[in-house]
Enzyme design. Structure first.
Site, short mmCIF file in Angstrom:
data_model
loop_
_atom_site.label_atom_id
_atom_site.label_comp_id
_atom_site.label_asym_id
_atom_site.label_seq_id
_atom_site.Cartn_x
_atom_site.Cartn_y
_atom_site.Cartn_z
N GLY A 126 36.08 -24.22 17.94
CA GLY A 126 37.51 -25.03 18.22
C GLY A 126 38.51 -24.48 17.52
O GLY A 126 38.31 -23.63 16.37
N ARG A 157 32.16 -13.40 16.30
CA ARG A 157 31.86 -14.22 17.60
C ARG A 157 30.39 -14.18 17.96
O ARG A 157 29.76 -15.07 18.44
CB ARG A 157 32.80 -14.46 18.61
CG ARG A 157 34.21 -15.32 18.31
CD ARG A 157 35.10 -15.02 19.31
NE ARG A 157 36.55 -15.69 19.04
CZ ARG A 157 37.86 -15.29 19.01
NH1 ARG A 157 38.12 -14.00 19.62
NH2 ARG A 157 38.91 -16.20 18.71
N HIS A 193 0.69 -1.30 0.10
CA HIS A 193 0.09 -0.04 0.07
C HIS A 193 0.80 1.39 0.16
O HIS A 193 0.36 2.44 0.18
CB HIS A 193 -0.99 -0.07 1.11
CG HIS A 193 -2.01 -1.21 1.08
ND1 HIS A 193 -2.92 -1.16 1.91
CD2 HIS A 193 -2.57 -1.78 0.02
CE1 HIS A 193 -3.95 -2.01 1.67
NE2 HIS A 193 -3.72 -2.37 0.43
#
Length: 479
Positions: free
Chosen positions: A287, A374, A150
């Site tokens: 790791g 991380r 819209h």
């Protein structure tokens, strides 16, 4: 019915999102949660100018139409929208969560820029489609598409607001319809902020009805029943509540399952629960392992890492990886092998890689960037597997402090932590820290394996096959 609807929603919609078949429709209630006015309040001034109380009008598009007819143009309506909707109000938590979900398509009839701002806040690409011509533009690689069917507040000359606009929608903006109907026919759509008083609802529901098939995907609508305190008198409240109950039941005609909440304040947590359930289908393998030296565990660590990657692939989970030394490449190798064997190469969707930029000799690594990467992986993954976590420091093998940082970030994000401590390093430290701890190990709030599982994964005499079997048992229990 409400409880049943919520149960089905929490079970089915996260799976649809994970499979790439989840779509979200953002309604007016989301804008109101940000502090934008309801349609009725938005058009109060417009109504007063022509002697009409907007609270007495159900068809608010007609009110806009009357104002345009009386004044001879749409300038007054557009100015109100620009003044009230053009402000950058604080982002609601629901929209922030929405921006983090793995959604490729979002629909809305709202004019505001909440979704655009939420995506920009986390630097996630988004392609807004506010007009028919935008549909022909090339899609940005990896971007989510936002269909503002819209129009948008930054293009007020091309918005849907009046009765004429709705009636001429097919003529002027009809190109949106085949896409919407295709999504409704092939995907599961969640309606957030759907409001009975939103003049757009009837329009959208009619489009859903047109695309309805004998066996449509299940769609969901989060609804809030009216509350007595929202009305000036008891009769008005009872009438609106009865209307709402009939409307909620009637949604089944459109293939929609009603997911009722007592208050809109529940919606952010409901969306976060969806995010958590999607996250459990993503596994981050954290790791590191030094390549230099002749560590006798190196071949075994590589083998276990590769099998973990394969396990993630065959169980239809997604892999999150920083592609670090030895372990990262091994995991990715096993994961891709599993995808090839399964005949699926949807790596673009299922492999979420955030490679760490490695420093060159003489230059220090960008630690802040590493922490940012991380943090993102911790947020994305609902399960974090720790393996190894060793590095060489001045000729000696020590636990990798980066892996320990990843452990802290995983815990902070609510990720389930799964350490394989058999090969020492940071993974062993994490396992021993969790062993016997008060962190829950079972049920919906589990954040670590059971003590006997941690002990099995700490065993240096365990074979690779035994370690993988334990990991699989834990993942199966979580699922």
């Amino acid at each position: 019915m409400a409880g049943n609807g919520r149960t089905r929603f929490l079970r089915e919609f996260p799976s649809s999102l994970h499979e790439g078949a989840g779509v979200v429709f953002v309604g007016a209630g989301v804008s109101m949660a940000a502090g934008y006015p309801s349609w009725s309040k938005l058009l109060t001034e417009i109504g007063e100018e022509i002697g009409v109380n907007s609270r007495d009008i159900q068809d608010l598009a007609a009110l806009a139409q009357w104002h345009i007819r009386e004044t001879g143009n749409a300038t007054g309506v557009r100015n109100v929208i620009k003044r009230e909707i053009g402000l950058d109000r604080p982002l609601p938590e629901t929209v922030k969560t929405l921006a983090r979900l793995p959604i490729r398509h979002i629909w809305t009839t709202n004019y505001d820029r909440l979704v655009e701002r939420a995506f920009a806040e986390i630097s996630r690409p988004l392609d807004p489609v506010a007009g028919v011509k935008d549909l022909a533009l090339k899609v940005t690689p990896g971007a989510t598409r936002l269909y503002k069917m819209h129009g948008s507040v930054d293009r007020l000359d091309d918005i849907v607001i009046s009765t004429d606009d709705y009636e001429l929608f097919r003529t002027k903006r009809g190109a949106f319809l085949p896409l919407l109907q295709a999504h409704l026919s092939s995907m599961s759509m969640l309606f957030v902020g759907l409001s009975l008083t939103d003049p757009n609802v009837r329009h959208v529901l009619s489009l859903i009805r047109e695309s309805f098939t004998d066996a449509p995907p299940e769609h969901f609508a989060i609804l809030k029943p009216p509350k007595a305190e929202d009305f000036t008198n008891d009769d008005e409240f009872k009438a609106r509540l009865a209307q709402h109950k009939l409307w909620a039941k009637d949604l089944s005609r459109y293939g929609l399952v009603a997911v009722e909440v007592d208050d809109y304040g529940e919606v952010p947590e409901l969306m976060r629960e969806i995010e958590r359930r999607v996250a459990t289908k993503r596994v981050w393998v954290s790791g590191s392992w030094p390549l230099e030296g002749n560590n006798p565990h190196t071949p075994r660590v590589y083998s276990v890492a590769e099998e973990i990657g394969r396990l993630i692939g065959v169980t239809h989970r997604d892999l999150v990886t920083g592609t670090g030394l030895l372990i990262g490449p091994a995991v990715v190798s096993g994961f891709m092998d599993a995808l090839r064997e399964d005949g699926g190469w949807d790596i673009d969707r299922r492999l979420i890689a955030r490679p760490f930029p490695q420093g060159v000799p003489g230059q220090a690594a960008d630690r802040a960037q590493w922490t940012a990467l991380r943090s993102e992986m911790a947020r994305l993954a609902g399960v974090t597997v720790f393996l190894g976590g060793l590095k060489t420091d001045k000729g000696s093998l020590v636990a990798a402090d980066g892996v320990m940082e990843e452990f802290a970030l995983a815990q902070a994000s609510g990720s389930f932590v799964l350490p394989i401590g058999a090969f020492g390093g940071a993974a062993e430290q994490i396992a021993k820290q969790l062993l016997g701890s008060g962190a829950p190990s079972d049920g919906s709030k589990a954040s670590r394996p059971k003590d006997e599982e941690i002990t099995a994964l700490l065993s240096q005499s365990a074979t690779e096959k035994q370690l993988i079997a334990t990991v699989r048992a834990i993942l199966d229990r979580l699922a």
